[in-house]
Enzyme design. Structure first.
Site, PDB file in Angstrom:
ATOM      1  N   ASP A   4       0.885  -1.179  -0.031  1.00  0.00           N
ATOM      2  CA  ASP A   4      -0.234  -0.127   0.060  1.00  0.00           C
ATOM      3  C   ASP A   4       0.732   1.176   0.051  1.00  0.00           C
ATOM      4  OD1 ASP A   4      -2.115   1.557  -0.026  1.00  0.00           O
ATOM      5  OD2 ASP A   4      -2.473   1.323   2.394  1.00  0.00           O
ATOM      6  N   LEU A   5       1.777   1.253  -1.016  1.00  0.00           N
ATOM      7  CA  LEU A   5       2.922   2.183  -0.856  1.00  0.00           C
ATOM      8  C   LEU A   5       2.543   3.355  -1.842  1.00  0.00           C
ATOM      9  CD1 LEU A   5       5.740   2.840  -0.135  1.00  0.00           C
ATOM     10  CD2 LEU A   5       6.732   1.748  -2.017  1.00  0.00           C
TER      11      LEU A   5
END
Length: 97
Positions: A4-5
């Site tokens: 979830d960068l």
């Protein structure tokens, strides 16, 4: 992979160092994390330069980027509504014609 960068999951600590928070880790191609960084505004160029020095992107990444991001856009379409529909349709047209 972080999973979830995006910019909201990168913070600067009191020591001035960068920290990644809120992981949704899984095993996969690291290009998926890089693609997500580009989906919602991106990171500073120094991030991408350092990443490419440590782990260069493979040839053809730019052709795969949208496919990696399709999952996240479908997820956002499901959770947040039709505001993501055009982006989803655009990627689907790109890959299925």
């Amino acid at each position: 992979m972080h999973g979830d960068l995006w910019g909201g999951n990168a913070i600067t600590g009191a020591d001035g160092r960068a920290w990644l928070i809120d992981p949704a880790g899984y095993v996969g191609n690291s290009e998926a994390d890089i693609a997500m960084t580009e989906l919602f505004g991106g990171f500073p160029q120094v991030f991408y330069d350092a990443y490419n020095e440590a782990n260069p992107l493979q040839s053809g990444y730019s052709e795969r980027r949208d496919l990696y991001n399709l999952y996240h856009l479908l997820n956002h379409l499901n959770m947040f509504g039709r505001g993501y529909l055009n982006a989803v349709k655009s990627i689907l047209r790109e890959y299925v014609g």
